[in-house]
Design an enzyme around this catalytic site. Structure first.
Site, PDB file in Angstrom:
ATOM      1  N   LYS A 164     -49.635   2.722 -51.127  1.00 42.58           N
ATOM      2  CA  LYS A 164     -48.482   3.385 -50.497  1.00 42.58           C
ATOM      3  C   LYS A 164     -47.293   2.427 -50.462  1.00 42.58           C
ATOM      4  CE  LYS A 164     -51.353   6.377 -47.623  1.00 42.58           C
ATOM      5  NZ  LYS A 164     -51.962   6.656 -46.324  1.00 42.58           N
TER       6      LYS A 164
ATOM      7  N   GLN B  35     -52.727   4.553 -40.524  1.00 39.21           N
ATOM      8  CA  GLN B  35     -53.775   4.842 -41.497  1.00 39.21           C
ATOM      9  C   GLN B  35     -55.065   5.243 -40.786  1.00 39.21           C
ATOM     10  OE1 GLN B  35     -53.388   5.011 -44.788  1.00 39.21           O
ATOM     11  NE2 GLN B  35     -55.527   5.439 -45.218  1.00 39.21           N
TER      12      GLN B  35
ATOM     13  N   ASP C  84     -46.805  11.907 -41.844  1.00 39.16           N
ATOM     14  CA  ASP C  84     -48.099  12.471 -42.252  1.00 39.16           C
ATOM     15  C   ASP C  84     -48.193  13.957 -41.904  1.00 39.16           C
ATOM     16  OD1 ASP C  84     -49.964  10.817 -43.591  1.00 39.16           O
ATOM     17  OD2 ASP C  84     -50.263   9.611 -41.779  1.00 39.16           O
TER      18      ASP C  84
HETATM   19  N1  GUN Z   1     -56.514   8.267 -44.583  1.00 33.58           N
HETATM   20  C1  GUN Z   1     -56.852   8.977 -45.692  1.00 33.58           C
HETATM   21  N2  GUN Z   1     -55.820   9.771 -46.061  1.00 33.58           N
HETATM   22  C2  GUN Z   1     -54.830   9.565 -45.166  1.00 33.58           C
HETATM   23  C3  GUN Z   1     -53.523  10.096 -45.037  1.00 33.58           C
HETATM   24  O1  GUN Z   1     -53.058  10.942 -45.793  1.00 33.58           O
HETATM   25  N3  GUN Z   1     -52.799   9.620 -43.990  1.00 33.58           N
HETATM   26  C4  GUN Z   1     -53.287   8.703 -43.120  1.00 33.58           C
HETATM   27  N4  GUN Z   1     -52.500   8.309 -42.115  1.00 33.58           N
HETATM   28  N5  GUN Z   1     -54.507   8.204 -43.225  1.00 33.58           N
HETATM   29  C5  GUN Z   1     -55.265   8.629 -44.245  1.00 33.58           C
END
Ligand code: GUN
Length: 290
Positions: free
Chosen positions: A55, A99, A122
């Site tokens: 990311k 996350q 998110d």
């Molecule tokens: N863990 C796995 N996928 C995601 C996501 O799209 N966002 C977040 N914050 N954590 C994740």
């Protein structure tokens, strides 16, 4: 109809979206607002470390600054809430990403609730999920948003069509169903207690598989001419990556299908960065915030 489905290329659809994100970030920067994403990682989960690194790398490529906040696995819920509060109040931060999964000792629900819904890139905050449900979306969760973009890229007809979402998670299945509903599809949600799943699948013109079980959806269940979006990324018995759909069998029947990897996966990060640039665009006054 051709004998084999066309592949929906998530890498190229994501690349096109990332180009838009980059242009949006440049417009914000020119207006004096540098887009900024705060990334919070708690603990040492190796998969989460890889996701976060990807990311941050993609964000940098798009001209989005990231702020890295790493906390130890033994951090308290209170410490995390304090960090979220500080990021909420920091006017230079457009988006906050915590996350998941969080370590077992942390109250994940309390943390997600504490994120300012206007920075919740998110789209996991109940306010943003509620806005989606009433048809006034702000931040749309990244994976289902990515699936909708792939359906559009594949030219899938949704209006009035039978769409089946397999999986009812809060971050994929449920928002996915609402997006399809908003696009005027006739939506069914199947889940682990659904009876006669094969029959449900065989009636669907659009199938979104988000169960997290390798090749659980058999190819022969797919209706001829269906469009298939496979959200699953699973390790197969021989160590390779497979989706939730048995690919070869499904490809022989479908009109269009996403590969795994290279389908939904690349879209998720692109949609996250798109949400972040939207937030910066609103902060810069270049578009009205919803
Ligand atoms: N863990 C796995 N996928 C995601 C996501 O799209 N966002 C977040 N914050 N954590 C994740």
């Amino acid at each position: 109809m051709s004998a084999e489905a066309s592949l929906i290329d998530g890498k190229s659809v994501a690349a096109a979206l990332l180009a838009e994100v980059r242009a949006g970030a440049e417009a914000c920067s020119s207006a004096g607002v540098a887009p900024c994403l705060a990334v919070v990682l708690v603990g040492e989960d190796p998969a989460s470390q890889v996701y976060v690194r990807n990311k941050e790398r993609r964000a940098a490529e798009c001209g989005i600054a990231t702020r890295d906040h790493r906390l130890s696995a033994t951090s308290s819920t209170a410490a995390l809430l304090e960090l979220v509060r500080a990021l909420n109040e920091d006017p230079a931060v457009d988006g906050i990403l915590v996350q998941l999964p969080l370590p077992a000792g942390i109250d994940a629900e309390a943390v997600l609730l504490a994120i300012d819904p206007r920075k919740d890139v998110d789209g996991f905050h109940p306010e943003n999920l509620g806005r989606l449900m009433v048809g006034r979306p702000r931040f749309v969760p990244c994976t289902p948003q990515g699936c909708m973009r792939l359906l559009a890229a594949a030219g899938a007809e949704l209006r009035g069509r039978r769409a089946l979402v397999i999986g009812r998670s809060t971050i994929v299945g449920k928002p996915m169903a609402h997006l399809l509903l908003q696009a005027d599809a006739t939506v069914t949600i199947a889940h682990s207690r659904t009876q006669h799943l094969a029959r449900e699948v065989s009636m669907a013109e659009v199938v979104i598989a988000a169960v997290g079980r390798p090749e659980m959806i058999r190819g022969e269940w797919i209706a001829p001419g269906a469009t298939v979006i496979d959200v699953g990324i699973n390790r197969s018995a021989n160590g390779g990556l497979v989706g939730d759909v048995e690919f070869a069998g499904a490809r022989a029947r479908a009109r269009a299908i996403t590969p795994v990897p290279g389908g939904v996966g690349p879209m998720t990060i692109a949609c996250l960065l798109r949400n972040c640039v939207d937030a910066a665009t609103w902060r810069a006054g270049l578009a009205p915030a919803p």
